[in-house]
Write an enzyme that holds these catalytic residues in place. Structure first.
Site, mmCIF file in Angstrom:
data_model
loop_
_atom_site.group_PDB
_atom_site.id
_atom_site.type_symbol
_atom_site.label_atom_id
_atom_site.label_comp_id
_atom_site.label_asym_id
_atom_site.label_seq_id
_atom_site.Cartn_x
_atom_site.Cartn_y
_atom_site.Cartn_z
ATOM 1 N N ARG A 246 29.391 42.036 46.601
ATOM 2 C CA ARG A 246 29.106 43.254 45.508
ATOM 3 C C ARG A 246 28.520 44.174 46.748
ATOM 4 O O ARG A 246 27.379 43.887 47.428
ATOM 5 C CB ARG A 246 28.015 42.692 44.895
ATOM 6 C CG ARG A 246 28.776 41.540 43.775
ATOM 7 C CD ARG A 246 27.704 41.282 42.639
ATOM 8 N NE ARG A 246 28.435 40.538 41.604
ATOM 9 C CZ ARG A 246 28.238 39.302 41.522
ATOM 10 N NH1 ARG A 246 27.383 38.606 42.295
ATOM 11 N NH2 ARG A 246 28.891 38.418 40.408
ATOM 12 N N ASP B 64 34.032 39.413 30.332
ATOM 13 C CA ASP B 64 33.258 40.444 29.652
ATOM 14 C C ASP B 64 33.882 41.827 30.090
ATOM 15 O O ASP B 64 32.990 42.931 29.633
ATOM 16 C CB ASP B 64 31.557 40.388 30.216
ATOM 17 C CG ASP B 64 31.633 40.574 31.546
ATOM 18 O OD1 ASP B 64 32.700 40.571 32.372
ATOM 19 O OD2 ASP B 64 30.550 40.505 32.128
ATOM 20 N N THR C 30 36.898 37.938 36.187
ATOM 21 C CA THR C 30 35.873 37.407 36.257
ATOM 22 C C THR C 30 35.791 36.290 35.435
ATOM 23 O O THR C 30 36.362 36.247 34.105
ATOM 24 C CB THR C 30 34.904 38.348 35.774
ATOM 25 O OG1 THR C 30 33.615 38.027 35.238
ATOM 26 C CG2 THR C 30 35.341 39.280 34.429
ATOM 27 N N ASP D 265 33.351 35.751 33.114
ATOM 28 C CA ASP D 265 32.687 35.971 32.146
ATOM 29 C C ASP D 265 33.489 36.381 30.877
ATOM 30 O O ASP D 265 32.704 36.391 29.640
ATOM 31 C CB ASP D 265 31.453 37.087 32.261
ATOM 32 C CG ASP D 265 30.476 36.808 33.638
ATOM 33 O OD1 ASP D 265 30.342 35.465 33.749
ATOM 34 O OD2 ASP D 265 30.332 37.441 34.384
ATOM 35 N N ARG E 234 26.854 35.928 32.372
ATOM 36 C CA ARG E 234 26.057 37.389 32.572
ATOM 37 C C ARG E 234 25.203 37.710 31.150
ATOM 38 O O ARG E 234 24.865 36.937 30.433
ATOM 39 C CB ARG E 234 26.724 38.484 33.103
ATOM 40 C CG ARG E 234 25.844 39.725 33.568
ATOM 41 C CD ARG E 234 26.984 40.421 34.333
ATOM 42 N NE ARG E 234 27.579 40.160 35.701
ATOM 43 C CZ ARG E 234 27.103 39.978 36.684
ATOM 44 N NH1 ARG E 234 25.874 40.420 36.929
ATOM 45 N NH2 ARG E 234 27.771 39.402 37.892
ATOM 46 N N GLY F 151 35.695 42.890 38.026
ATOM 47 C CA GLY F 151 34.995 43.216 36.770
ATOM 48 C C GLY F 151 34.687 44.727 36.425
ATOM 49 O O GLY F 151 35.387 45.409 37.397
ATOM 50 N N ASP F 152 33.975 45.190 35.759
ATOM 51 C CA ASP F 152 33.702 46.633 35.287
ATOM 52 C C ASP F 152 33.219 47.176 36.481
ATOM 53 O O ASP F 152 33.672 48.501 36.806
ATOM 54 C CB ASP F 152 32.549 46.704 34.115
ATOM 55 C CG ASP F 152 33.248 46.519 33.028
ATOM 56 O OD1 ASP F 152 34.572 46.216 32.810
ATOM 57 O OD2 ASP F 152 32.301 46.102 31.852
ATOM 58 N N GLY G 216 32.021 38.737 41.315
ATOM 59 C CA GLY G 216 31.994 37.286 41.475
ATOM 60 C C GLY G 216 33.267 36.712 41.445
ATOM 61 O O GLY G 216 34.269 37.362 40.732
ATOM 62 N N ARG H 167 53.598 39.347 46.706
ATOM 63 C CA ARG H 167 55.077 38.884 46.776
ATOM 64 C C ARG H 167 55.978 39.877 45.831
ATOM 65 O O ARG H 167 56.979 40.180 46.313
ATOM 66 C CB ARG H 167 55.341 37.530 46.196
ATOM 67 C CG ARG H 167 54.780 36.588 47.435
ATOM 68 C CD ARG H 167 54.954 35.147 47.073
ATOM 69 N NE ARG H 167 55.042 34.420 48.312
ATOM 70 C CZ ARG H 167 54.994 32.937 48.277
ATOM 71 N NH1 ARG H 167 55.427 32.355 47.354
ATOM 72 N NH2 ARG H 167 54.464 32.428 49.633
HETATM 73 O O1 F6P Z 1 30.153 37.565 36.925
HETATM 74 C C1 F6P Z 1 30.188 36.242 37.226
HETATM 75 C C2 F6P Z 1 28.736 35.580 37.375
HETATM 76 O O2 F6P Z 1 29.026 34.155 37.657
HETATM 77 C C3 F6P Z 1 27.816 35.681 36.220
HETATM 78 O O3 F6P Z 1 28.212 34.679 34.990
HETATM 79 C C4 F6P Z 1 26.667 35.465 36.703
HETATM 80 O O4 F6P Z 1 25.523 36.306 35.835
HETATM 81 C C5 F6P Z 1 26.811 36.064 38.179
HETATM 82 O O5 F6P Z 1 28.057 36.156 38.261
HETATM 83 C C6 F6P Z 1 25.938 35.304 39.395
HETATM 84 O O6 F6P Z 1 26.020 36.174 40.357
HETATM 85 P P1 F6P Z 1 25.752 35.625 41.813
HETATM 86 O O7 F6P Z 1 27.073 34.858 42.399
HETATM 87 O O8 F6P Z 1 25.544 36.695 42.637
HETATM 88 O O9 F6P Z 1 24.646 34.740 41.851
#
Ligand code: F6P
Length: 324
Positions: A73, A130, A126, A128, A172, A103-104, A12, A26
Protein backbone atom coordinates in the site's frame (compact mmCIF):
# COMPACT_ATOMS: atom_id res chain seq x y z
CA UNK A 1 -0.63 -3.78 -33.13
CA UNK A 2 2.13 -4.70 -30.67
CA UNK A 3 1.58 -3.41 -27.17
CA UNK A 4 3.59 -3.50 -23.94
CA UNK A 5 1.39 -4.15 -20.94
CA UNK A 6 2.39 -3.75 -17.30
CA UNK A 7 0.75 -5.75 -14.56
CA UNK A 8 0.75 -5.21 -10.81
CA UNK A 9 -1.10 -6.29 -7.68
CA UNK A 10 -1.82 -3.71 -5.00
CA UNK A 11 -3.47 -3.48 -1.56
CA UNK A 12 -4.10 -6.63 0.51
CA UNK A 13 -3.16 -9.87 -1.25
CA UNK A 14 -5.98 -12.29 -2.06
CA UNK A 15 -6.00 -15.97 -3.07
CA UNK A 16 -6.52 -16.15 -6.83
CA UNK A 17 -4.39 -13.11 -7.67
CA UNK A 18 -1.77 -15.46 -9.09
CA UNK A 19 -4.36 -17.10 -11.33
CA UNK A 20 -5.25 -13.63 -12.63
CA UNK A 21 -1.57 -12.76 -13.23
CA UNK A 22 -1.17 -15.98 -15.22
CA UNK A 23 -4.31 -15.32 -17.26
CA UNK A 24 -3.34 -11.73 -18.07
CA UNK A 25 0.23 -12.69 -18.96
CA UNK A 26 -0.60 -15.62 -21.19
CA UNK A 27 -3.64 -13.98 -22.86
CA UNK A 28 -1.42 -11.02 -23.71
CA UNK A 29 1.45 -13.18 -24.98
CA UNK A 30 -1.02 -15.19 -27.08
CA UNK A 31 -1.92 -11.92 -28.86
CA UNK A 32 1.73 -11.02 -29.44
CA UNK A 33 2.00 -8.43 -26.67
CA UNK A 34 4.92 -7.94 -24.31
CA UNK A 35 4.18 -8.18 -20.57
CA UNK A 36 6.10 -6.47 -17.78
CA UNK A 37 5.50 -7.61 -14.20
CA UNK A 38 5.79 -4.82 -11.63
CA UNK A 39 6.70 -5.92 -8.11
CA UNK A 40 5.13 -4.50 -4.90
CA UNK A 41 2.31 -2.59 -6.59
CA UNK A 42 2.56 1.16 -7.13
CA UNK A 43 5.57 1.36 -4.79
CA UNK A 44 7.51 -0.95 -7.08
CA UNK A 45 6.39 1.12 -10.06
CA UNK A 46 7.79 4.26 -8.41
CA UNK A 47 11.06 2.42 -7.76
CA UNK A 48 11.22 0.87 -11.24
CA UNK A 49 11.10 -2.67 -9.81
CA UNK A 50 9.92 -4.55 -12.91
CA UNK A 51 10.85 -7.39 -15.26
CA UNK A 52 9.55 -9.00 -18.42
CA UNK A 53 7.18 -11.94 -17.88
CA UNK A 54 7.28 -14.88 -20.26
CA UNK A 55 4.69 -17.65 -20.40
CA UNK A 56 6.87 -19.94 -18.24
CA UNK A 57 7.39 -17.28 -15.57
CA UNK A 58 3.77 -17.73 -14.54
CA UNK A 59 3.91 -21.55 -14.36
CA UNK A 60 2.97 -23.40 -11.16
CA UNK A 61 1.27 -20.44 -9.50
CA UNK A 62 -2.41 -21.26 -10.14
CA UNK A 63 -2.76 -23.14 -6.87
CA UNK A 64 -0.76 -20.76 -4.71
CA UNK A 65 -2.19 -18.05 -2.45
CA UNK A 66 -0.58 -14.62 -2.15
CA UNK A 67 0.79 -12.85 -5.19
CA UNK A 68 4.01 -13.71 -7.03
CA UNK A 69 4.37 -10.01 -7.85
CA UNK A 70 4.16 -9.06 -4.16
CA UNK A 71 1.99 -6.18 -3.05
CA UNK A 72 2.08 -2.95 -1.07
CA UNK A 73 0.00 0.00 0.00
CA UNK A 74 2.02 2.95 -1.29
CA UNK A 75 1.69 6.34 0.45
CA UNK A 76 4.21 7.85 -1.95
CA UNK A 77 2.00 7.06 -4.92
CA UNK A 78 -0.72 9.34 -3.51
CA UNK A 79 1.65 12.31 -3.88
CA UNK A 80 2.17 14.22 -7.15
CA UNK A 81 5.91 13.49 -7.05
CA UNK A 82 5.25 9.75 -6.62
CA UNK A 83 2.74 9.70 -9.45
CA UNK A 84 5.14 11.50 -11.77
CA UNK A 85 7.97 9.07 -10.93
CA UNK A 86 5.63 6.17 -11.68
CA UNK A 87 4.66 7.68 -15.04
CA UNK A 88 8.32 8.26 -15.95
CA UNK A 89 9.13 4.61 -15.21
CA UNK A 90 6.20 3.44 -17.34
CA UNK A 91 7.42 5.62 -20.21
CA UNK A 92 11.02 4.41 -19.85
CA UNK A 93 9.86 0.80 -20.02
CA UNK A 94 7.62 1.55 -23.01
CA UNK A 95 4.52 0.46 -21.06
CA UNK A 96 1.43 2.01 -22.59
CA UNK A 97 -1.21 -0.09 -20.83
CA UNK A 98 -1.47 -1.28 -17.24
CA UNK A 99 -3.55 -4.04 -15.68
CA UNK A 100 -4.01 -3.50 -11.93
CA UNK A 101 -5.38 -6.16 -9.60
CA UNK A 102 -6.69 -4.94 -6.26
CA UNK A 103 -9.45 -2.95 -4.56
CA UNK A 104 -10.90 0.56 -4.67
CA UNK A 105 -7.59 2.17 -3.60
CA UNK A 106 -5.89 0.42 -6.49
CA UNK A 107 -8.48 1.80 -8.92
CA UNK A 108 -8.00 5.34 -7.61
CA UNK A 109 -4.32 4.97 -8.51
CA UNK A 110 -5.29 3.68 -11.95
CA UNK A 111 -7.62 6.65 -12.43
CA UNK A 112 -4.76 9.06 -11.67
CA UNK A 113 -2.52 7.29 -14.19
CA UNK A 114 -5.29 7.23 -16.78
CA UNK A 115 -5.50 11.03 -16.51
CA UNK A 116 -1.82 11.03 -17.52
CA UNK A 117 -2.54 8.99 -20.65
CA UNK A 118 -1.90 5.41 -19.43
CA UNK A 119 -4.52 2.90 -20.62
CA UNK A 120 -5.60 1.16 -17.42
CA UNK A 121 -7.79 -1.85 -16.75
CA UNK A 122 -8.66 -2.92 -13.20
CA UNK A 123 -9.44 -6.43 -11.99
CA UNK A 124 -11.19 -6.75 -8.60
CA UNK A 125 -9.00 -8.63 -6.12
CA UNK A 126 -9.65 -8.49 -2.38
CA UNK A 127 -10.98 -10.95 0.18
CA UNK A 128 -13.46 -8.33 1.44
CA UNK A 129 -15.77 -8.35 -1.61
CA UNK A 130 -16.25 -4.66 -0.87
CA UNK A 131 -15.62 -3.24 -4.34
CA UNK A 132 -18.73 -1.29 -5.12
CA UNK A 133 -19.12 -2.01 -8.82
CA UNK A 134 -18.97 -5.81 -8.68
CA UNK A 135 -20.84 -8.67 -7.08
CA UNK A 136 -17.65 -10.67 -6.64
CA UNK A 137 -13.96 -10.04 -6.02
CA UNK A 138 -11.09 -12.52 -6.47
CA UNK A 139 -10.19 -14.12 -3.13
CA UNK A 140 -13.57 -13.69 -1.44
CA UNK A 141 -14.63 -17.28 -1.96
CA UNK A 142 -11.40 -18.73 -0.58
CA UNK A 143 -11.41 -16.36 2.42
CA UNK A 144 -14.97 -17.19 3.40
CA UNK A 145 -14.24 -20.91 3.11
CA UNK A 146 -11.08 -20.51 5.22
CA UNK A 147 -13.10 -18.67 7.88
CA UNK A 148 -15.76 -21.35 7.74
CA UNK A 149 -13.19 -24.11 8.21
CA UNK A 150 -11.93 -22.33 11.35
CA UNK A 151 -15.51 -21.93 12.61
CA UNK A 152 -16.14 -25.64 12.17
CA UNK A 153 -13.09 -26.37 14.33
CA UNK A 154 -14.25 -23.92 16.97
CA UNK A 155 -17.66 -25.56 16.94
CA UNK A 156 -16.13 -28.89 18.05
CA UNK A 157 -14.62 -27.36 21.15
CA UNK A 158 -17.51 -24.99 21.98
CA UNK A 159 -19.96 -27.89 21.66
CA UNK A 160 -17.85 -30.03 24.01
CA UNK A 161 -17.60 -27.30 26.65
CA UNK A 162 -21.08 -25.77 26.26
CA UNK A 163 -19.61 -22.40 25.38
CA UNK A 164 -20.23 -19.39 23.18
CA UNK A 165 -17.60 -18.57 20.53
CA UNK A 166 -17.29 -14.95 19.59
CA UNK A 167 -15.43 -14.96 16.28
CA UNK A 168 -14.05 -11.88 14.58
CA UNK A 169 -13.70 -12.03 10.81
CA UNK A 170 -12.02 -9.66 8.33
CA UNK A 171 -13.79 -7.58 5.71
CA UNK A 172 -12.67 -4.06 6.55
CA UNK A 173 -15.94 -2.05 6.73
CA UNK A 174 -18.00 -4.66 4.92
CA UNK A 175 -19.90 -7.61 6.35
CA UNK A 176 -19.91 -9.91 3.31
CA UNK A 177 -17.56 -12.55 4.75
CA UNK A 178 -19.30 -12.23 8.12
CA UNK A 179 -22.88 -12.68 7.01
CA UNK A 180 -22.06 -15.62 4.75
CA UNK A 181 -20.08 -17.57 7.34
CA UNK A 182 -22.65 -16.72 10.03
CA UNK A 183 -25.35 -18.25 7.84
CA UNK A 184 -23.18 -21.24 6.91
CA UNK A 185 -22.25 -22.06 10.51
CA UNK A 186 -25.66 -21.43 12.07
CA UNK A 187 -24.48 -18.52 14.21
CA UNK A 188 -26.91 -16.75 16.52
CA UNK A 189 -26.15 -13.46 14.76
CA UNK A 190 -23.55 -11.42 12.93
CA UNK A 191 -22.50 -7.94 14.03
CA UNK A 192 -21.97 -5.84 10.92
CA UNK A 193 -21.56 -2.20 10.03
CA UNK A 194 -24.43 -2.49 7.56
CA UNK A 195 -27.08 -3.33 10.15
CA UNK A 196 -27.71 -1.87 13.61
CA UNK A 197 -27.49 -4.37 16.47
CA UNK A 198 -28.22 -4.56 20.18
CA UNK A 199 -25.86 -6.75 22.18
CA UNK A 200 -28.38 -7.02 25.07
CA UNK A 201 -31.00 -8.36 22.68
CA UNK A 202 -28.51 -11.01 21.54
CA UNK A 203 -27.82 -11.94 25.20
CA UNK A 204 -31.56 -12.35 25.80
CA UNK A 205 -31.78 -14.61 22.77
CA UNK A 206 -28.92 -16.73 24.16
CA UNK A 207 -30.65 -16.98 27.57
CA UNK A 208 -33.98 -18.00 25.95
CA UNK A 209 -32.28 -20.62 23.77
CA UNK A 210 -30.27 -21.95 26.72
CA UNK A 211 -33.51 -22.40 28.66
CA UNK A 212 -34.96 -24.21 25.66
CA UNK A 213 -32.04 -26.67 25.69
CA UNK A 214 -29.41 -25.20 23.37
CA UNK A 215 -25.91 -25.67 24.76
CA UNK A 216 -23.48 -23.82 22.47
CA UNK A 217 -23.47 -20.68 20.39
CA UNK A 218 -21.47 -18.73 17.84
CA UNK A 219 -21.58 -15.00 17.33
CA UNK A 220 -19.77 -13.57 14.30
CA UNK A 221 -18.23 -10.12 14.69
CA UNK A 222 -17.12 -8.23 11.59
CA UNK A 223 -13.91 -6.29 12.13
CA UNK A 224 -15.63 -3.07 10.99
CA UNK A 225 -17.72 -2.86 14.18
CA UNK A 226 -14.77 -3.40 16.51
CA UNK A 227 -12.96 -0.49 18.17
CA UNK A 228 -10.85 0.07 21.30
CA UNK A 229 -13.86 0.00 23.69
CA UNK A 230 -15.73 -2.70 21.82
CA UNK A 231 -13.36 -5.58 21.09
CA UNK A 232 -14.25 -9.22 20.52
CA UNK A 233 -12.73 -9.97 23.94
CA UNK A 234 -15.02 -7.37 25.52
CA UNK A 235 -18.06 -8.81 23.71
CA UNK A 236 -17.25 -12.34 24.93
CA UNK A 237 -16.86 -11.13 28.53
CA UNK A 238 -20.09 -9.17 28.28
CA UNK A 239 -22.02 -12.18 26.99
CA UNK A 240 -20.59 -14.43 29.70
CA UNK A 241 -21.54 -11.94 32.43
CA UNK A 242 -25.08 -11.40 31.09
CA UNK A 243 -25.96 -14.98 30.13
CA UNK A 244 -23.84 -17.22 32.33
CA UNK A 245 -22.58 -19.04 29.22
CA UNK A 246 -18.78 -19.31 29.24
CA UNK A 247 -17.54 -17.39 26.22
CA UNK A 248 -14.28 -17.20 24.30
CA UNK A 249 -13.16 -14.68 21.69
CA UNK A 250 -11.19 -15.70 18.60
CA UNK A 251 -9.83 -13.22 16.08
CA UNK A 252 -9.23 -15.10 12.84
CA UNK A 253 -7.01 -12.37 11.37
CA UNK A 254 -4.65 -12.73 8.42
CA UNK A 255 -5.04 -16.49 8.16
CA UNK A 256 -8.14 -15.59 6.11
CA UNK A 257 -5.95 -14.00 3.44
CA UNK A 258 -3.79 -17.04 2.78
CA UNK A 259 -4.13 -20.50 1.33
CA UNK A 260 -4.69 -22.19 -1.96
CA UNK A 261 -7.52 -20.51 -3.93
CA UNK A 262 -10.79 -22.38 -4.38
CA UNK A 263 -11.81 -23.61 -7.81
CA UNK A 264 -14.31 -20.74 -8.05
CA UNK A 265 -11.68 -18.07 -7.31
CA UNK A 266 -9.26 -19.61 -9.82
CA UNK A 267 -11.81 -19.85 -12.62
CA UNK A 268 -13.13 -16.33 -12.04
CA UNK A 269 -9.57 -14.96 -11.92
CA UNK A 270 -8.82 -16.70 -15.18
CA UNK A 271 -11.93 -15.30 -16.88
CA UNK A 272 -11.30 -11.79 -15.57
CA UNK A 273 -7.66 -11.82 -16.64
CA UNK A 274 -8.58 -12.93 -20.15
CA UNK A 275 -11.38 -10.32 -20.31
CA UNK A 276 -8.98 -7.54 -19.27
CA UNK A 277 -6.68 -8.29 -22.20
CA UNK A 278 -9.65 -8.54 -24.58
CA UNK A 279 -10.67 -5.04 -23.51
CA UNK A 280 -7.21 -3.60 -24.19
CA UNK A 281 -6.96 -5.47 -27.44
CA UNK A 282 -10.31 -4.03 -28.58
CA UNK A 283 -9.05 -0.53 -27.87
CA UNK A 284 -10.85 0.04 -24.58
CA UNK A 285 -9.10 1.88 -21.77
CA UNK A 286 -9.78 3.03 -18.21
CA UNK A 287 -12.18 0.18 -17.49
CA UNK A 288 -12.87 -2.00 -14.46
CA UNK A 289 -13.81 -5.65 -14.99
CA UNK A 290 -16.80 -6.58 -12.82
CA UNK A 291 -19.49 -9.20 -12.27
CA UNK A 292 -23.14 -8.29 -12.67
CA UNK A 293 -25.91 -10.90 -12.51
CA UNK A 294 -23.17 -13.55 -12.67
CA UNK A 295 -21.79 -12.23 -15.96
CA UNK A 296 -18.58 -10.35 -16.69
CA UNK A 297 -19.12 -6.70 -17.55
CA UNK A 298 -16.92 -3.60 -17.50
CA UNK A 299 -17.34 -0.04 -16.31
CA UNK A 300 -15.51 3.20 -16.74
CA UNK A 301 -13.25 3.70 -13.68
CA UNK A 302 -14.99 6.96 -12.68
CA UNK A 303 -18.40 5.33 -12.88
CA UNK A 304 -17.21 2.22 -10.99
CA UNK A 305 -15.90 4.27 -8.09
CA UNK A 306 -19.15 6.19 -7.68
CA UNK A 307 -21.46 3.16 -7.47
CA UNK A 308 -23.18 1.82 -4.32
CA UNK A 309 -22.64 -1.70 -3.04
CA UNK A 310 -25.53 -3.83 -1.85
CA UNK A 311 -25.53 -5.97 1.28
CA UNK A 312 -27.43 -9.25 1.66
CA UNK A 313 -30.01 -8.00 4.18
CA UNK A 314 -32.28 -10.92 3.39
CA UNK A 315 -29.62 -13.50 4.25
CA UNK A 316 -28.93 -11.68 7.50
CA UNK A 317 -32.62 -11.79 8.44
CA UNK A 318 -32.92 -15.44 7.47
CA UNK A 319 -29.89 -16.56 9.50
CA UNK A 320 -31.39 -14.87 12.56
CA UNK A 321 -34.74 -16.59 12.02
CA UNK A 322 -33.10 -19.97 11.60
CA UNK A 323 -31.01 -19.64 14.74
CA UNK A 324 -33.59 -20.80 17.29
O1 F6P B 1 -8.52 -5.66 2.46
C1 F6P B 1 -8.11 -6.89 2.93
C2 F6P B 1 -7.86 -6.85 4.42
O2 F6P B 1 -7.42 -8.12 4.82
C3 F6P B 1 -9.03 -6.38 5.27
O3 F6P B 1 -9.98 -7.40 5.50
C4 F6P B 1 -8.33 -5.92 6.52
O4 F6P B 1 -9.08 -4.91 7.15
C5 F6P B 1 -7.04 -5.36 5.98
O5 F6P B 1 -6.83 -5.92 4.70
C6 F6P B 1 -5.83 -5.66 6.84
O6 F6P B 1 -4.76 -4.97 6.31
P1 F6P B 1 -3.23 -5.26 6.68
O7 F6P B 1 -2.81 -6.50 5.98
O8 F6P B 1 -2.52 -4.08 6.18
O9 F6P B 1 -3.17 -5.46 8.15
Amino acid sequence: MAMTIGILTSGGDAPGMNAAIRAVTRSAIARGYKVIGIRRGYQGLIEGDMYELGARDVSDILHRGGTMLYTARSKEFTTTAGLEKAKRNLDNAGIEALVVIGGDGTYRGALDLSHMGVKCVGIPGTIDNDIVCTEYTIGFDTAQNTALEMLDKLKDTEMSHHRCSVVEVMGRNAGHIGVNVAAATGAIDCLTVERPFDIDEICEKIIDQKEAGKTHFELIVCEGVVHDDFTSEYIAEYIEKKTGVTSRATVLGHVQRGGSPTCYDRVMALKMGYYAIELLSNGYKNRIVAVKNNKLVDYDIDEALSMQKGYDEKLHSVLRILSI
